[in-house]
Write a protein that holds these residues in place. Structure first.
Motif, PDB file in Angstrom:
ATOM      1  N   ARG A 128     -67.067 -26.415 -70.851  1.00 19.60           N
ATOM      2  CA  ARG A 128     -68.148 -25.486 -71.190  1.00 19.60           C
ATOM      3  C   ARG A 128     -67.719 -24.531 -72.300  1.00 19.60           C
ATOM      4  NH1 ARG A 128     -68.979 -22.790 -65.542  1.00 19.60           N
ATOM      5  NH2 ARG A 128     -66.714 -22.824 -65.804  1.00 19.60           N
ATOM      6  N   ALA A 129     -66.454 -24.121 -72.277  1.00 19.49           N
ATOM      7  CA  ALA A 129     -65.939 -23.236 -73.321  1.00 19.49           C
ATOM      8  C   ALA A 129     -65.850 -23.979 -74.652  1.00 19.49           C
ATOM      9  CB  ALA A 129     -64.572 -22.696 -72.916  1.00 19.49           C
ATOM     10  N   GLN A 130     -65.432 -25.243 -74.613  1.00 23.16           N
ATOM     11  CA  GLN A 130     -65.382 -26.038 -75.834  1.00 23.16           C
ATOM     12  C   GLN A 130     -66.771 -26.162 -76.456  1.00 23.16           C
ATOM     13  OE1 GLN A 130     -63.660 -29.544 -74.081  1.00 23.16           O
ATOM     14  NE2 GLN A 130     -61.553 -28.871 -74.440  1.00 23.16           N
ATOM     15  N   TYR A 131     -67.767 -26.358 -75.601  1.00 20.56           N
ATOM     16  CA  TYR A 131     -69.154 -26.472 -76.052  1.00 20.56           C
ATOM     17  C   TYR A 131     -69.626 -25.166 -76.694  1.00 20.56           C
ATOM     18  CZ  TYR A 131     -74.265 -26.501 -75.427  1.00 20.56           C
ATOM     19  OH  TYR A 131     -75.627 -26.396 -75.606  1.00 20.56           O
ATOM     20  N   GLU A 132     -69.419 -24.052 -76.003  1.00 18.33           N
ATOM     21  CA  GLU A 132     -69.844 -22.760 -76.532  1.00 18.33           C
ATOM     22  C   GLU A 132     -69.069 -22.396 -77.799  1.00 18.33           C
ATOM     23  OE1 GLU A 132     -72.283 -20.794 -75.670  1.00 18.33           O
ATOM     24  OE2 GLU A 132     -72.933 -21.880 -73.868  1.00 18.33           O
ATOM     25  N   PHE A 133     -67.796 -22.750 -77.837  1.00 16.30           N
ATOM     26  CA  PHE A 133     -66.973 -22.476 -79.015  1.00 16.30           C
ATOM     27  C   PHE A 133     -67.499 -23.274 -80.207  1.00 16.30           C
ATOM     28  CE2 PHE A 133     -62.396 -22.498 -80.834  1.00 16.30           C
ATOM     29  CZ  PHE A 133     -62.609 -21.272 -81.462  1.00 16.30           C
ATOM     30  N   ALA A 134     -67.898 -24.516 -79.951  1.00 18.46           N
ATOM     31  CA  ALA A 134     -68.482 -25.336 -81.007  1.00 18.46           C
ATOM     32  C   ALA A 134     -69.760 -24.702 -81.546  1.00 18.46           C
ATOM     33  CB  ALA A 134     -68.782 -26.733 -80.468  1.00 18.46           C
ATOM     34  N   LEU A 135     -70.596 -24.193 -80.661  1.00 12.06           N
ATOM     35  CA  LEU A 135     -71.838 -23.556 -81.089  1.00 12.06           C
ATOM     36  C   LEU A 135     -71.562 -22.314 -81.941  1.00 12.06           C
ATOM     37  CD1 LEU A 135     -74.096 -23.793 -77.891  1.00 12.06           C
ATOM     38  CD2 LEU A 135     -74.101 -25.270 -79.913  1.00 12.06           C
ATOM     39  N   LEU A 136     -70.486 -21.582 -81.610  1.00 12.04           N
ATOM     40  CA  LEU A 136     -70.141 -20.401 -82.399  1.00 12.04           C
ATOM     41  C   LEU A 136     -69.816 -20.775 -83.845  1.00 12.04           C
ATOM     42  CD1 LEU A 136     -67.973 -17.945 -80.268  1.00 12.04           C
ATOM     43  CD2 LEU A 136     -70.351 -17.729 -80.970  1.00 12.04           C
ATOM     44  N   ASP A 168     -73.638 -15.566 -87.779  1.00 15.60           N
ATOM     45  CA  ASP A 168     -72.866 -14.317 -87.826  1.00 15.60           C
ATOM     46  C   ASP A 168     -71.366 -14.532 -87.621  1.00 15.60           C
ATOM     47  OD1 ASP A 168     -75.201 -12.875 -88.200  1.00 15.60           O
ATOM     48  OD2 ASP A 168     -75.509 -12.556 -86.052  1.00 15.60           O
ATOM     49  N   TYR A 169     -70.960 -15.774 -87.412  1.00 16.21           N
ATOM     50  CA  TYR A 169     -69.529 -16.027 -87.200  1.00 16.21           C
ATOM     51  C   TYR A 169     -68.861 -16.238 -88.548  1.00 16.21           C
ATOM     52  CZ  TYR A 169     -65.258 -17.936 -85.099  1.00 16.21           C
ATOM     53  OH  TYR A 169     -63.951 -18.145 -84.708  1.00 16.21           O
ATOM     54  N   PRO A 170     -67.906 -15.391 -88.909  1.00 12.82           N
ATOM     55  CA  PRO A 170     -67.306 -15.476 -90.250  1.00 12.82           C
ATOM     56  C   PRO A 170     -66.539 -16.771 -90.510  1.00 12.82           C
ATOM     57  CG  PRO A 170     -66.120 -13.888 -88.878  1.00 12.82           C
ATOM     58  CD  PRO A 170     -67.365 -14.259 -88.134  1.00 12.82           C
ATOM     59  N   LYS A 171     -66.144 -17.467 -89.444  1.00 10.92           N
ATOM     60  CA  LYS A 171     -65.394 -18.714 -89.619  1.00 10.92           C
ATOM     61  C   LYS A 171     -66.303 -19.942 -89.454  1.00 10.92           C
ATOM     62  CE  LYS A 171     -61.016 -16.763 -88.006  1.00 10.92           C
ATOM     63  NZ  LYS A 171     -59.902 -16.871 -87.019  1.00 10.92           N
ATOM     64  N   ARG A 172     -67.572 -19.765 -89.704  1.00 12.56           N
ATOM     65  CA  ARG A 172     -68.542 -20.856 -89.581  1.00 12.56           C
ATOM     66  C   ARG A 172     -68.012 -22.116 -90.273  1.00 12.56           C
ATOM     67  NH1 ARG A 172     -74.358 -21.214 -89.032  1.00 12.56           N
ATOM     68  NH2 ARG A 172     -75.174 -22.966 -90.236  1.00 12.56           N
ATOM     69  N   ASN A 173     -68.022 -23.234 -89.526  1.00 16.68           N
ATOM     70  CA  ASN A 173     -67.399 -24.457 -90.054  1.00 16.68           C
ATOM     71  C   ASN A 173     -67.945 -25.659 -89.292  1.00 16.68           C
ATOM     72  OD1 ASN A 173     -65.396 -26.673 -90.175  1.00 16.68           O
ATOM     73  ND2 ASN A 173     -64.191 -25.228 -91.386  1.00 16.68           N
ATOM     74  N   GLU A 174     -68.668 -26.526 -89.973  1.00 15.42           N
ATOM     75  CA  GLU A 174     -69.297 -27.672 -89.325  1.00 15.42           C
ATOM     76  C   GLU A 174     -68.270 -28.665 -88.769  1.00 15.42           C
ATOM     77  OE1 GLU A 174     -72.289 -28.084 -88.494  1.00 15.42           O
ATOM     78  OE2 GLU A 174     -73.300 -26.511 -89.628  1.00 15.42           O
ATOM     79  N   GLU A 175     -67.165 -28.852 -89.499  1.00 14.49           N
ATOM     80  CA  GLU A 175     -66.151 -29.795 -89.030  1.00 14.49           C
ATOM     81  C   GLU A 175     -65.505 -29.318 -87.725  1.00 14.49           C
ATOM     82  OE1 GLU A 175     -66.383 -28.785 -92.162  1.00 14.49           O
ATOM     83  OE2 GLU A 175     -67.073 -30.660 -93.076  1.00 14.49           O
ATOM     84  N   MET A 208     -67.143 -29.857 -80.169  1.00 17.61           N
ATOM     85  CA  MET A 208     -68.260 -30.463 -79.450  1.00 17.61           C
ATOM     86  C   MET A 208     -67.874 -31.843 -78.925  1.00 17.61           C
ATOM     87  SD  MET A 208     -71.297 -29.569 -78.510  1.00 17.61           S
ATOM     88  CE  MET A 208     -71.898 -28.351 -79.682  1.00 17.61           C
ATOM     89  N   LYS A 209     -67.116 -32.585 -79.721  1.00 14.58           N
ATOM     90  CA  LYS A 209     -66.714 -33.922 -79.279  1.00 14.58           C
ATOM     91  C   LYS A 209     -65.749 -33.840 -78.106  1.00 14.58           C
ATOM     92  CE  LYS A 209     -65.392 -38.468 -80.973  1.00 14.58           C
ATOM     93  NZ  LYS A 209     -65.070 -39.294 -82.165  1.00 14.58           N
ATOM     94  N   ALA A 221     -65.194 -34.926 -72.379  1.00 18.46           N
ATOM     95  CA  ALA A 221     -64.909 -34.435 -71.034  1.00 18.46           C
ATOM     96  C   ALA A 221     -66.076 -34.666 -70.077  1.00 18.46           C
ATOM     97  CB  ALA A 221     -64.564 -32.950 -71.077  1.00 18.46           C
ATOM     98  N   GLY A 222     -67.225 -35.096 -70.613  1.00 16.27           N
ATOM     99  CA  GLY A 222     -68.358 -35.436 -69.756  1.00 16.27           C
ATOM    100  C   GLY A 222     -69.415 -34.365 -69.624  1.00 16.27           C
ATOM    101  N   TYR A 223     -69.368 -33.323 -70.452  1.00 11.66           N
ATOM    102  CA  TYR A 223     -70.335 -32.244 -70.354  1.00 11.66           C
ATOM    103  C   TYR A 223     -71.631 -32.674 -71.043  1.00 11.66           C
ATOM    104  CZ  TYR A 223     -72.032 -27.415 -70.245  1.00 11.66           C
ATOM    105  OH  TYR A 223     -72.758 -26.268 -70.004  1.00 11.66           O
ATOM    106  N   ALA A 224     -72.705 -32.843 -70.270  1.00 11.68           N
ATOM    107  CA  ALA A 224     -73.943 -33.435 -70.766  1.00 11.68           C
ATOM    108  C   ALA A 224     -74.568 -32.694 -71.944  1.00 11.68           C
ATOM    109  CB  ALA A 224     -74.953 -33.575 -69.628  1.00 11.68           C
ATOM    110  N   PRO A 225     -74.667 -31.350 -71.922  1.00 12.06           N
ATOM    111  CA  PRO A 225     -75.228 -30.662 -73.098  1.00 12.06           C
ATOM    112  C   PRO A 225     -74.433 -30.931 -74.371  1.00 12.06           C
ATOM    113  CG  PRO A 225     -75.218 -29.193 -71.202  1.00 12.06           C
ATOM    114  CD  PRO A 225     -74.419 -30.411 -70.808  1.00 12.06           C
ATOM    115  N   ALA A 226     -73.114 -31.044 -74.235  1.00 13.77           N
ATOM    116  CA  ALA A 226     -72.277 -31.328 -75.402  1.00 13.77           C
ATOM    117  C   ALA A 226     -72.519 -32.749 -75.902  1.00 13.77           C
ATOM    118  CB  ALA A 226     -70.804 -31.131 -75.062  1.00 13.77           C
TER     119      ALA A 226
END
Length: 347
Positions: free
Chosen positions: A198-206, A211-218, A224-225, A230-235
């Motif tokens: 869940r933290a990996q998912y939320e971190f990916a969204l950040l 407003d996140y200065p380190k915005r980075n699609e990669e 997110m991957k 890990a099996g998290y359905a929203p991710a």
């Protein structure tokens, strides 16, 4: 007379059960292996001599992996003795039993009192459980997200991974506090690098947050991957969107379909609707309007968008296939079962 159990054996018995208490508030856990007679005897002797650590360990072994009322009563007896000595772990476990009504009449107020006693002395798991009750509230306890955040912070500072995730989530979404994406990223990263999906998912969204200065699609794609694997359905659903749009990676409808299917199998409504559109237009998969129709029919009761698409597809589907879809909907109890039956019927 038999000698005491070796420290290695005691450690093995403890480590094998270390995760169980994390599920006492309603999580899903695998029952731990049953303790050996030697282990039980060791703790029973020490407990009878008044050792609060042994009283706690014995109680924990008695309540784990089964629900026998006789064992629950025995566990309560030993926990109460240890609690009289202000044993924090025992206060926490006894609080969980009161919260669940396990072997005792359910008493949320008493559970919270015990959680607070243990939390004040620094027990991270008690701090986390207290935070969960305050965050979600009960019939007798009003929601207090601000105080919940306070306890999650204290537990997270001790390395409690679930608490680190909760702090990051609340800061990212402004739950009980103002939104602070930079602080949120710090806390979410702590939990994410320790495998909290869940933290990996939320971190990916950040990493996509304006407003996140380190915005980075990669980086967003990478985290997110990890959460998706890990099996998290929203991710898994969001990863399908990444592949569909080519954000942070090379666009691939085939990969998008694959991850949308995984997410849909776990009941993620958005993923099932996305999958329906893939079949509707033949994107990454062979075009199949009957499959698209079946997928939106599965969602029609809960999604206005699905109902609209169902009406649009209605005229393109034969009466025979509509009847077959209705049969699938009736026979399939879970989304995973529905998708498996759909595969057999139309693909």
């Amino acid at each position: 007379m038999a000698g005491p159990v070796s420290s290695k054996k005691k450690a093995m018995a403890t480590n094998a059960r270390a995760d169980y208490v994390l599920g006492l508030l309603g999580g899903v856990v695998t029952p731990p292996p049953q303790p050996s007679k030697d282990t039980i005897d060791y703790y029973a002797r020490s407990a009878a001599e008044g050792n609060p650590d042994a009283q706690y360990q014995l109680a924990r072994l008695l309540v784990q992996g089964q629900g026998l009322s006789t064992n629950n009563r025995a566990a309560l007896k030993w926990l109460k003795k240890a609690v009289e000595k202000d044993h924090a772990a025992s206060q926490h476990l006894l609080g969980q039993m009161y919260l669940r009504g396990q072997g005792v009449t359910k008493d949320v107020s008493r559970a919270l009192e015990l959680f607070r006693q243990a939390a004040i002395t620094g027990n991270a798991q008690a701090q986390y459980d207290l935070g969960c009750v305050l965050l979600n509230g009960t019939e007798d306890t009003p929601v207090d997200a601000y105080q919940a955040l306070r306890w999650f912070r204290l537990a997270g500072a001790q390395g409690h991974i679930e608490s680190q995730y909760q702090v990051g989530f609340q800061l990212a979404h402004g739950v009980g506090t103002d939104i602070n994406v930079q602080q949120a990223a710090t806390w979410l990263r702590k939990a994410a690098i320790n495998g909290e999906a869940r933290a990996q998912y939320e971190f990916a969204l950040l990493y996509q947050h304006p407003d996140y200065p380190k915005r980075n699609e990669e980086e967003a794609f990478r985290w997110m991957k990890l959460a998706a694997i890990a099996g998290y359905a929203p991710a898994q659903y969001h990863l399908a969107l990444f592949y569909q749009a080519g954000e942070g990676t090379i666009a691939s409808y085939e990969e998008a379909v694959r991850w949308a299917k995984r997410s849909a199998q776990q009941g993620e409504t958005k993923a099932m609707l996305l999958l329906a559109n893939f079949y509707r237009f033949g994107a990454g998969v062979e075009k199949n309007l009957s499959v698209a129709y079946a997928l939106v029919a599965r969602l029609a009761n809960d999604s206005p968008l699905a109902r609209a698409l169902l009406d649009e597809l209605e005229s393109s589907i034969s009466a025979t296939h509509r009847t077959k879809v209705q049969k699938l909907l009736t026979q399939s109890k879970t989304d995973s079962e529905f998708l498996e039956n759909l595969q057999s019927a139309f693909i």
